[in-house]
Design a protein around this motif. Structure first.
Motif, PDB file in Angstrom:
ATOM      1  N   ALA A 320      28.496  30.997  50.370  1.00 36.39           N
ATOM      2  CA  ALA A 320      29.443  32.007  49.870  1.00 36.39           C
ATOM      3  C   ALA A 320      30.625  32.267  50.809  1.00 36.39           C
ATOM      4  N   PRO A 321      30.419  32.419  52.134  1.00 32.27           N
ATOM      5  CA  PRO A 321      31.594  32.616  52.997  1.00 32.27           C
ATOM      6  C   PRO A 321      32.541  31.425  52.957  1.00 32.27           C
ATOM      7  N   PHE A 322      31.966  30.239  52.972  1.00 33.10           N
ATOM      8  CA  PHE A 322      32.744  29.008  52.981  1.00 33.10           C
ATOM      9  C   PHE A 322      33.548  28.847  51.690  1.00 33.10           C
ATOM     10  N   VAL A 323      32.864  28.899  50.555  1.00 32.74           N
ATOM     11  CA  VAL A 323      33.564  28.707  49.276  1.00 32.74           C
ATOM     12  C   VAL A 323      34.446  29.908  48.961  1.00 32.74           C
ATOM     13  N   GLY A 324      33.954  31.124  49.278  1.00 34.88           N
ATOM     14  CA  GLY A 324      34.746  32.316  49.000  1.00 34.88           C
ATOM     15  C   GLY A 324      36.072  32.309  49.733  1.00 34.88           C
ATOM     16  N   LEU A 325      36.047  31.946  51.018  1.00 31.42           N
ATOM     17  CA  LEU A 325      37.288  31.908  51.782  1.00 31.42           C
ATOM     18  C   LEU A 325      38.213  30.806  51.259  1.00 31.42           C
ATOM     19  N   PHE A 326      37.622  29.678  50.878  1.00 30.47           N
ATOM     20  CA  PHE A 326      38.427  28.587  50.335  1.00 30.47           C
ATOM     21  C   PHE A 326      39.047  28.996  48.993  1.00 30.47           C
ATOM     22  N   LEU A 327      38.267  29.665  48.134  1.00 30.94           N
ATOM     23  CA  LEU A 327      38.804  30.120  46.847  1.00 30.94           C
ATOM     24  C   LEU A 327      39.911  31.145  47.046  1.00 30.94           C
ATOM     25  N   ALA A 328      39.711  32.043  47.998  1.00 30.57           N
ATOM     26  CA  ALA A 328      40.758  33.022  48.292  1.00 30.57           C
ATOM     27  C   ALA A 328      42.033  32.324  48.735  1.00 30.57           C
ATOM     28  N   ARG A 329      41.861  31.295  49.525  1.00 37.23           N
ATOM     29  CA  ARG A 329      43.012  30.547  50.059  1.00 37.23           C
ATOM     30  C   ARG A 329      43.857  29.919  48.955  1.00 37.23           C
ATOM     31  N   ILE A 330      43.236  29.574  47.818  1.00 37.27           N
ATOM     32  CA  ILE A 330      43.961  28.880  46.753  1.00 37.27           C
ATOM     33  C   ILE A 330      44.191  29.754  45.523  1.00 37.27           C
ATOM     34  N   SER A 331      43.886  31.066  45.608  1.00 35.24           N
ATOM     35  CA  SER A 331      43.896  31.899  44.402  1.00 35.24           C
ATOM     36  C   SER A 331      44.882  33.056  44.436  1.00 35.24           C
ATOM     37  N   ARG A 332      45.815  33.033  45.354  1.00 34.82           N
ATOM     38  CA  ARG A 332      46.809  34.112  45.406  1.00 34.82           C
ATOM     39  C   ARG A 332      47.582  34.178  44.091  1.00 34.82           C
ATOM     40  N   GLY A 333      47.785  35.396  43.591  1.00 30.86           N
ATOM     41  CA  GLY A 333      48.584  35.600  42.395  1.00 30.86           C
ATOM     42  C   GLY A 333      47.790  35.796  41.120  1.00 30.86           C
ATOM     43  N   ARG A 334      46.499  35.532  41.123  1.00 33.60           N
ATOM     44  CA  ARG A 334      45.694  35.751  39.928  1.00 33.60           C
ATOM     45  C   ARG A 334      45.166  37.184  39.922  1.00 33.60           C
ATOM     46  N   THR A 335      44.913  37.725  38.738  1.00 32.27           N
ATOM     47  CA  THR A 335      44.300  39.045  38.667  1.00 32.27           C
ATOM     48  C   THR A 335      42.813  38.904  38.943  1.00 32.27           C
ATOM     49  N   LEU A 336      42.181  40.010  39.287  1.00 27.77           N
ATOM     50  CA  LEU A 336      40.741  39.982  39.524  1.00 27.77           C
ATOM     51  C   LEU A 336      39.990  39.501  38.287  1.00 27.77           C
ATOM     52  N   ARG A 337      40.434  39.932  37.115  1.00 29.73           N
ATOM     53  CA  ARG A 337      39.752  39.502  35.884  1.00 29.73           C
ATOM     54  C   ARG A 337      39.904  38.000  35.672  1.00 29.73           C
ATOM     55  N   GLN A 338      41.120  37.493  35.838  1.00 28.23           N
ATOM     56  CA  GLN A 338      41.335  36.055  35.692  1.00 28.23           C
ATOM     57  C   GLN A 338      40.492  35.277  36.693  1.00 28.23           C
ATOM     58  N   PHE A 339      40.484  35.762  37.922  1.00 27.95           N
ATOM     59  CA  PHE A 339      39.763  35.061  38.984  1.00 27.95           C
ATOM     60  C   PHE A 339      38.274  35.023  38.703  1.00 27.95           C
ATOM     61  N   ILE A 340      37.679  36.172  38.429  1.00 26.37           N
ATOM     62  CA  ILE A 340      36.225  36.239  38.249  1.00 26.37           C
ATOM     63  C   ILE A 340      35.786  35.471  37.013  1.00 26.37           C
ATOM     64  N   VAL A 341      36.490  35.672  35.893  1.00 31.56           N
ATOM     65  CA  VAL A 341      36.115  34.973  34.663  1.00 31.56           C
ATOM     66  C   VAL A 341      36.217  33.461  34.852  1.00 31.56           C
ATOM     67  N   ALA A 342      37.278  33.010  35.514  1.00 29.53           N
ATOM     68  CA  ALA A 342      37.448  31.568  35.727  1.00 29.53           C
ATOM     69  C   ALA A 342      36.372  31.009  36.640  1.00 29.53           C
TER      70      ALA A 342
END
Length: 664
Positions: A320-342
């Motif tokens: 989770a820390p590894f993938v979570g930080l990587f996802l955060a790194r590539i997910s700027r600009g999305r809403t929380l709903r878009q991010f979580i659902v995707a």
């Protein structure tokens, strides 16, 4: 810049464990086995509870009013398209282990289920559902939690892209000390064991694949060679960065995996597989609520739990820390709903198809009477995938494609893991930068050596046991992250209710004179169109900003209110930043008003810029929750004092609303 305590302690621990495992494998195997036995008996229920709470929490965030909050300023938009982003999160979040377990687990659960008799219709239906459960939304919810928290605090609040930032609402300034370091050390150690488990499984599987195709030996020497190849490829990829290395490998990885899956679907029993896919998804949805909290209290198949559910939940936590930080790194600009659902749907849709196609194809072979295939898949899982391909035409093509796809799975996990561990052990200037290249190389090599050490100790089983151990400490951190994210989101929604805006709307209504000189609308327009250099900002700080904030502190002191002003040098720009803090009542958050210098490119619409690459400097207002995304350069002394008081009044109103029982 390297975070010395985190890097030093985590690297020393990893190196010490690696040396211990290589030097005394029998002792390491005994100790790891004993610790796992204790954890599974004492904390098995804990893993189930934490996993379920995380699923409920992320769904609540996505479906509530918090879902509209963007991971970044309101005007920000995603950098990557959906396919590229989905490919990167899938390739980072799942490794070659998907190939390893997609055949072996359904067959194992069919022949030897945790409870009841095997080799019947119900066991066949439940076998694929167990695999979907272990690879389903529970694990991706853990990734979604970490990614959402890290991206929110980094891109919305202006805090460093690190795990400690997500704990700031819970433990405050202690995140900058030993507590924060301890959290990130736990994250790094858990992460490297999670990645090493995937790489260990990959080494064993690829070694068998090469033996299957080219009759190469299955031994330690071949596994060392495969680890070396992966380290070299991962190093080349991670040094080239996200856009050129990890992005392209992830896209190719997703496409080849899709081709391999469609090959089995088309050349196999297509109608049966399509029927099975629909049935499996229905069974998964209907049975999920009961499975997620089923600790087998009366049946207690402890060995089965250790090998499957507890291992998978610990593995997801470790990743989770590894993938979570990587996802955060590539997910700027999305809403929380878009991010979580995707995150919950895009990779799982692919995984569900993959497991349903390969798992049901394998079950069909066993049910049709090929008992030898079933025994092989259960007792030698590294051979299961290739044994399945051997039942279909064109095995040389499919096996070669599977080996290359597995190698890409292998490398994309290693390279993104090395990048993330580098960032976890660094103090990054901003969320868009990465740690030094030498550190990326170090972590790629360290992961390879740890993988080799665990394989020497006891193979894949030892890696699984080590993951259960290392995932436990970070499971407690994840609960704190949930609390911190919820507190921050709730505060932001309440702050919206106090009338705060991103760009200050009351500037035109403020006092317009300074020392008897009326500031005209032309002067205000000139301020709007100016793009000051570093010298101009320093002069403004010295002549206007510092005296204005000092005046506020002095006036508050005359009213017996504790306030202080601090000044520190901002390293990137070399310009001082000013921090005004006002102490509030006991238990209430302090009011914090900060003027922070930011360097930015002069926009293309600026008529007087001399170069497209020219830069200018802003003086942005930061509050406790991060940047407010507006610039006060050019404000008069009275206007700046007015801005401080506006924000102070809103903070007081926020405290009133927060402490109002009806809002709870």
């Amino acid at each position: 810049m390297i975070n010395t305590p985190v890097f030093a302690i985590s690297s020393v621990v990893i190196v010490a464990i690696t040396v211990w495992a290589i030097a005394a494998p029998d002792n390491a195997d005994t100790v790891i086995g004993s610790v796992v036995e204790w954890i599974s008996s004492a904390f098995g229920w804990w893993y189930f509870l934490v996993a379920t709470l995380i699923v409920v929490f992320v769904l609540f965030i996505a479906l509530s009013r918090y879902g509209t909050i963007r991971l970044g300023p309101d005007q920000s938009r995603p950098r990557y398209n959906v396919f590229t982003w989905g490919a990167m999160l899938f390739a980072a979040g799942i490794g070659i282990d998907l190939m390893f377990f997609s055949v072996s687990e359904p067959v194992t659960q069919y022949l030897a289920p945790p409870v009841g008799d095997g080799s019947n219709t119900e066991a066949a239906r439940q076998a694929v559902v167990w695999t979907l459960f272990h690879y389903g939304i529970t694990g991706w919810a853990m990734y979604a939690l970490m990614g959402a928290a890290l991206a929110y605090f980094a891109y919305r609040r202006g805090l460093p892209l690190s795990i400690r930032s997500a704990l700031y609402p819970v433990i405050g300034k202690r995140v900058e000390g030993a507590v924060g370091d301890g959290v990130e050390i736990a994250a790094v150690i858990g992460t490297i064991f999670g990645i090493a488990t995937s790489l260990g499984i990959g080494v064993v599987q690829l070694n068998y694949g090469l033996s299957f195709m080219f009759d190469l030996p299955q031994n330690t020497a071949m596994q060392v060679a495969l680890i070396a190849v992966a380290v070299l490829m991962a190093t080349a990829s991670v040094v080239s960065g996200v856009d050129r290395g990890i992005r392209r490998l992830s896209e190719l990885n997703a496409l080849l995996a899709l081709v391999l899956m469609l090959y089995i679907l088309v050349t196999g029993k297509t109608r049966f597989l399509l029927d099975a896919i629909v049935m499996n998804v229905g069974d998964y949805v209907s049975r999920f609520p009961g499975m997620t909290l089923d600790t087998f209290a009366f049946d207690a198949p402890q060995e089965w739990l250790n090998a499957w559910t507890l291992f998978f939940w610990a593995w997801w936590i470790a990743w989770a820390p590894f993938v979570g930080l990587f996802l955060a790194r590539i997910s700027r600009g999305r809403t929380l709903r878009q991010f979580i659902v995707a995150v919950l749907t895009i990779p799982f849709a692919f995984i569900a198809l993959w497991i349903a196609i390969f798992g049901n194809a394998a079950l069909d072979i066993v049910i049709s009477g090929n008992g030898a295939f079933g025994e092989t898949a259960m007792n030698a899982p590294e051979s299961a995938f290739y044994s399945l391909l051997d039942q279909y035409p064109g095995v040389l093509f499919s096996a070669g494609l599977a080996t290359f796809t597995g190698l890409l799975f292998y490398v994309t996990s290693a390279d993104s893991g090395a990048l993330v561990m580098t960032n976890l052990t660094s103090r990054l200037e901003d969320p868009e930068t990465d740690g030094p290249k030498w550190s990326r190389i170090f972590w790629a090599v360290a992961t390879g050596l740890l993988t080799l050490a665990m394989l020497i100790v006891g193979g894949v089983t030892t890696l699984q046991n080590a993951t259960i151990i290392m995932g436990l400490p970070f499971s407690f951190v994840m609960l704190l992250i949930m609390a911190g994210l919820h507190r921050a989101l709730r505060s932001e929604v309440l702050l919206r209710g106090t009338g705060r805006t991103v760009l200050h709307s009351s500037l035109s209504e403020r006092v317009g004179s300074e020392r008897g000189v009326q500031r005209t609308w032309r002067q205000r327009l000139a301020r709007t169109l100016s793009y000051p250099d570093r010298t101009g900002v320093r002069r403004y700080v010295d002549e206007t900003a510092r005296p204005a904030l000092a005046a506020v502190v002095d006036e508050l002191a005359t009213r017996s209110i504790t306030a202080h002003l601090e000044e520190n040098r901002e390293e990137r720009t070399g310009i001082p930043h000013l921090d005004l803090t006002v102490e509030m009542g006991e238990g209430d958050p302090r009011f914090h008003y900060q003027l922070w210098p930011e360097k930015d490119d002069i926009p293309s619409f600026a008529m007087n810029s001399q170069s497209e690459d020219a830069a200018y400097y802003r003086l942005e207002v930061h509050l406790t929750e991060g940047s407010q995304q507006y610039d006060v350069m050019g404000y008069t002394r009275e206007q700046l004092i007015g801005d401080v008081l506006d924000q102070y009044e809103r903070h007081i109103e926020f405290l009133r609303l927060r402490n109002t029982p009806t809002l709870e």
